[in-house]
Write a protein that holds these residues in place. Structure first.
Motif, PDB file in Angstrom:
ATOM      1  N   ASP A 113      41.345  35.304  35.270  1.00 46.52           N
ATOM      2  CA  ASP A 113      41.525  34.085  36.071  1.00 46.52           C
ATOM      3  C   ASP A 113      40.191  33.600  36.632  1.00 46.52           C
ATOM      4  OD1 ASP A 113      44.205  34.162  35.563  1.00 46.52           O
ATOM      5  OD2 ASP A 113      44.725  35.118  37.483  1.00 46.52           O
ATOM      6  N   GLU A 114      39.385  34.572  37.060  1.00 50.43           N
ATOM      7  CA  GLU A 114      38.078  34.228  37.617  1.00 50.43           C
ATOM      8  C   GLU A 114      37.206  33.536  36.569  1.00 50.43           C
ATOM      9  OE1 GLU A 114      35.282  34.281  40.863  1.00 50.43           O
ATOM     10  OE2 GLU A 114      37.433  34.718  40.768  1.00 50.43           O
ATOM     11  N   VAL A 115      37.282  33.993  35.316  1.00 49.66           N
ATOM     12  CA  VAL A 115      36.501  33.393  34.227  1.00 49.66           C
ATOM     13  C   VAL A 115      36.898  31.931  34.041  1.00 49.66           C
ATOM     14  CG1 VAL A 115      36.196  33.402  31.709  1.00 49.66           C
ATOM     15  CG2 VAL A 115      35.989  35.516  33.010  1.00 49.66           C
ATOM     16  N   LYS A 116      38.205  31.649  34.099  1.00 50.31           N
ATOM     17  CA  LYS A 116      38.690  30.277  33.916  1.00 50.31           C
ATOM     18  C   LYS A 116      38.198  29.364  35.040  1.00 50.31           C
ATOM     19  CE  LYS A 116      42.781  31.745  31.403  1.00 50.31           C
ATOM     20  NZ  LYS A 116      44.227  31.982  31.470  1.00 50.31           N
ATOM     21  N   ARG A 117      38.141  29.894  36.212  1.00 46.81           N
ATOM     22  CA  ARG A 117      37.719  29.069  37.370  1.00 46.81           C
ATOM     23  C   ARG A 117      36.205  28.926  37.481  1.00 46.81           C
ATOM     24  NH1 ARG A 117      41.548  32.283  39.895  1.00 46.81           N
ATOM     25  NH2 ARG A 117      39.917  33.397  41.010  1.00 46.81           N
ATOM     26  N   LEU A 118      35.486  29.935  37.065  1.00 41.98           N
ATOM     27  CA  LEU A 118      34.037  29.938  37.296  1.00 41.98           C
ATOM     28  C   LEU A 118      33.295  30.028  35.961  1.00 41.98           C
ATOM     29  CD1 LEU A 118      34.079  32.514  40.227  1.00 41.98           C
ATOM     30  CD2 LEU A 118      33.921  30.033  40.455  1.00 41.98           C
ATOM     31  N   GLU A 119      33.078  28.880  35.347  1.00 39.04           N
ATOM     32  CA  GLU A 119      32.432  28.850  34.038  1.00 39.04           C
ATOM     33  C   GLU A 119      31.037  29.482  34.059  1.00 39.04           C
ATOM     34  OE1 GLU A 119      35.294  27.550  31.652  1.00 39.04           O
ATOM     35  OE2 GLU A 119      33.249  27.762  30.938  1.00 39.04           O
ATOM     36  N   GLU A 120      30.311  29.271  35.150  1.00 35.93           N
ATOM     37  CA  GLU A 120      28.945  29.794  35.188  1.00 35.93           C
ATOM     38  C   GLU A 120      28.881  31.320  35.215  1.00 35.93           C
ATOM     39  OE1 GLU A 120      30.166  29.024  39.455  1.00 35.93           O
ATOM     40  OE2 GLU A 120      30.370  27.964  37.569  1.00 35.93           O
ATOM     41  N   LYS A 121      30.038  31.970  35.515  1.00 37.73           N
ATOM     42  CA  LYS A 121      30.003  33.446  35.569  1.00 37.73           C
ATOM     43  C   LYS A 121      30.784  34.068  34.417  1.00 37.73           C
ATOM     44  CE  LYS A 121      29.167  34.047  40.424  1.00 37.73           C
ATOM     45  NZ  LYS A 121      29.481  34.832  41.623  1.00 37.73           N
ATOM     46  N   ILE A 122      31.082  33.283  33.401  1.00 37.68           N
ATOM     47  CA  ILE A 122      31.900  33.772  32.282  1.00 37.68           C
ATOM     48  C   ILE A 122      31.281  35.010  31.625  1.00 37.68           C
ATOM     49  CG2 ILE A 122      32.652  33.242  29.925  1.00 37.68           C
ATOM     50  CD1 ILE A 122      33.303  30.443  30.872  1.00 37.68           C
ATOM     51  N   LEU A 123      30.028  34.956  31.290  1.00 45.87           N
ATOM     52  CA  LEU A 123      29.403  36.075  30.584  1.00 45.87           C
ATOM     53  C   LEU A 123      29.454  37.361  31.410  1.00 45.87           C
ATOM     54  CD1 LEU A 123      26.306  34.335  28.939  1.00 45.87           C
ATOM     55  CD2 LEU A 123      28.466  35.052  27.865  1.00 45.87           C
ATOM     56  N   GLU A 124      29.139  37.228  32.678  1.00 43.95           N
ATOM     57  CA  GLU A 124      29.161  38.419  33.555  1.00 43.95           C
ATOM     58  C   GLU A 124      30.566  39.035  33.610  1.00 43.95           C
ATOM     59  OE1 GLU A 124      27.801  37.615  37.544  1.00 43.95           O
ATOM     60  OE2 GLU A 124      28.907  39.325  38.321  1.00 43.95           O
ATOM     61  N   HIS A 125      31.555  38.171  33.778  1.00 40.39           N
ATOM     62  CA  HIS A 125      32.921  38.697  33.891  1.00 40.39           C
ATOM     63  C   HIS A 125      33.458  39.220  32.561  1.00 40.39           C
ATOM     64  CE1 HIS A 125      33.639  37.884  38.088  1.00 40.39           C
ATOM     65  NE2 HIS A 125      33.073  36.682  37.949  1.00 40.39           N
ATOM     66  N   ARG A 126      33.051  38.598  31.461  1.00 39.60           N
ATOM     67  CA  ARG A 126      33.514  39.096  30.157  1.00 39.60           C
ATOM     68  C   ARG A 126      32.979  40.509  29.903  1.00 39.60           C
ATOM     69  NH1 ARG A 126      36.715  35.941  27.510  1.00 39.60           N
ATOM     70  NH2 ARG A 126      36.534  33.676  27.618  1.00 39.60           N
ATOM     71  N   ALA A 127      31.727  40.742  30.305  1.00 43.23           N
ATOM     72  CA  ALA A 127      31.159  42.090  30.143  1.00 43.23           C
ATOM     73  C   ALA A 127      31.968  43.115  30.952  1.00 43.23           C
ATOM     74  CB  ALA A 127      29.705  42.085  30.571  1.00 43.23           C
ATOM     75  N   LYS A 128      32.328  42.730  32.166  1.00 43.28           N
ATOM     76  CA  LYS A 128      33.115  43.626  33.001  1.00 43.28           C
ATOM     77  C   LYS A 128      34.500  43.864  32.390  1.00 43.28           C
ATOM     78  CE  LYS A 128      34.487  44.526  37.739  1.00 43.28           C
ATOM     79  NZ  LYS A 128      34.464  44.093  39.130  1.00 43.28           N
ATOM     80  N   MET A 129      35.083  42.794  31.831  1.00 41.47           N
ATOM     81  CA  MET A 129      36.393  42.933  31.190  1.00 41.47           C
ATOM     82  C   MET A 129      36.334  43.901  30.003  1.00 41.47           C
ATOM     83  SD  MET A 129      37.460  38.895  31.355  1.00 41.47           S
ATOM     84  CE  MET A 129      38.526  39.009  29.953  1.00 41.47           C
ATOM     85  N   ALA A 130      35.272  43.782  29.223  1.00 37.60           N
ATOM     86  CA  ALA A 130      35.132  44.666  28.058  1.00 37.60           C
ATOM     87  C   ALA A 130      35.046  46.120  28.499  1.00 37.60           C
ATOM     88  CB  ALA A 130      33.902  44.274  27.250  1.00 37.60           C
ATOM     89  N   SER A 131      34.290  46.322  29.564  1.00 41.39           N
ATOM     90  CA  SER A 131      34.159  47.677  30.092  1.00 41.39           C
ATOM     91  C   SER A 131      35.508  48.218  30.572  1.00 41.39           C
ATOM     92  CB  SER A 131      33.148  47.670  31.239  1.00 41.39           C
ATOM     93  OG  SER A 131      33.141  48.913  31.897  1.00 41.39           O
ATOM     94  N   LEU A 132      36.224  47.351  31.270  1.00 45.77           N
ATOM     95  CA  LEU A 132      37.542  47.772  31.758  1.00 45.77           C
ATOM     96  C   LEU A 132      38.502  48.058  30.606  1.00 45.77           C
ATOM     97  CD1 LEU A 132      37.916  45.257  34.737  1.00 45.77           C
ATOM     98  CD2 LEU A 132      37.656  47.754  34.910  1.00 45.77           C
ATOM     99  N   MET A 133      38.429  47.251  29.553  1.00 51.87           N
ATOM    100  CA  MET A 133      39.284  47.483  28.388  1.00 51.87           C
ATOM    101  C   MET A 133      38.969  48.820  27.731  1.00 51.87           C
ATOM    102  SD  MET A 133      41.703  45.477  27.785  1.00 51.87           S
ATOM    103  CE  MET A 133      42.069  45.835  26.081  1.00 51.87           C
ATOM    104  N   ASP A 134      37.672  49.083  27.608  1.00 53.99           N
ATOM    105  CA  ASP A 134      37.278  50.373  27.025  1.00 53.99           C
ATOM    106  C   ASP A 134      37.855  51.522  27.843  1.00 53.99           C
ATOM    107  OD1 ASP A 134      33.922  49.387  25.918  1.00 53.99           O
ATOM    108  OD2 ASP A 134      35.912  49.085  25.044  1.00 53.99           O
ATOM    109  N   GLU A 135      37.738  51.415  29.155  1.00 49.91           N
ATOM    110  CA  GLU A 135      38.248  52.479  30.023  1.00 49.91           C
ATOM    111  C   GLU A 135      39.768  52.586  29.914  1.00 49.91           C
ATOM    112  OE1 GLU A 135      36.871  52.180  34.050  1.00 49.91           O
ATOM    113  OE2 GLU A 135      37.972  53.961  34.671  1.00 49.91           O
ATOM    114  N   ALA A 136      40.445  51.405  29.859  1.00 49.25           N
ATOM    115  CA  ALA A 136      41.909  51.414  29.731  1.00 49.25           C
ATOM    116  C   ALA A 136      42.333  52.034  28.406  1.00 49.25           C
ATOM    117  CB  ALA A 136      42.453  49.988  29.860  1.00 49.25           C
TER     118      ALA A 136
END
Length: 193
Positions: A113-136
């Motif tokens: 949701d944060e990525v959709k709202r904050l375009e300028e932080k998309i890359l940062e949040h996508r990296a965090k999402m990938a990390s979380l997915m790996d952990e999950a």
């Protein structure tokens, strides 16, 4: 006169054995007691119609068998309790892992949701999402592996449940037999004391 003295000595030895107790006698003492009682049974000077005198060896063997059975069954019961506790612990760990997965999934959704709202932080949040997915995914694999292990232990506990009831009953039977032997032993002791 020597025969009477000899009989008194034998009776005294039997009394001493009886005072030591059923489980305190070594093999040599048991054999000596069985021999002494055999002598007393045939001695005309010693009169007793107690059937206990004929069963001294049986008292020893029954007591040994009951004690050995009880010890063996107690080990099985303890092993069953250990495995049941282990299964419960593994179930708790699985529950904790499921909660962690749920938490990570929730956090993933929040970040999406944060990525959709904050375009300028998309890359940062996508990296965090990938990390979380790996952990999950890592935890998911751990959960699948743990579920298999847990199921093996749970199946074993379930398969032993009927045996467990039988062991407990047999322990009670062994304890009752042990009580009977001790009662006979006390009766035999009173006979000589």
């Amino acid at each position: 006169m020597d025969t009477k003295k000899s009989l008194r000595n034998i009776m005294s030895a039997v009394r001493n054995f009886l005072e030591l107790g059923l489980h305190q006698l070594g093999e040599t003492q048991r054999l000596a007691m069985i021999s002494a009682v055999s002598i007393l049974r045939v001695a005309p000077e010693f009169s007793s119609d107690s059937s206990l005198l004929e069963n001294v060896a049986t008292i020893f063997s029954d007591s040994d068998a009951a004690q050995a059975r009880s010890t063996s069954l107690m080990a099985k019961v303890e092993d069953f309790h250990y495995k049941r506790r282990k299964a419960e612990g593994m179930e708790q760990e699985n529950s904790s892992v499921r909660a962690q997965i749920q938490n990570l999934t929730t956090e993933y959704d929040t970040n999406e949701d944060e990525v959709k709202r904050l375009e300028e932080k998309i890359l940062e949040h996508r990296a965090k999402m990938a990390s979380l997915m790996d952990e999950a995914e890592s935890l998911e694999k751990k959960l699948l592996s743990s579920r298999r292990d847990t199921q093996i232990v749970v199946d074993e506990v379930v398969s032993l449940k009927e045996e467990y009831g039988k062991w407990v009953r047999e322990i009670q039977d062994s304890d009752e037999k042990q009580g009977e032997c001790l009662l006979k032993w006390e009766q035999l002791r009173r006979l000589f004391c």
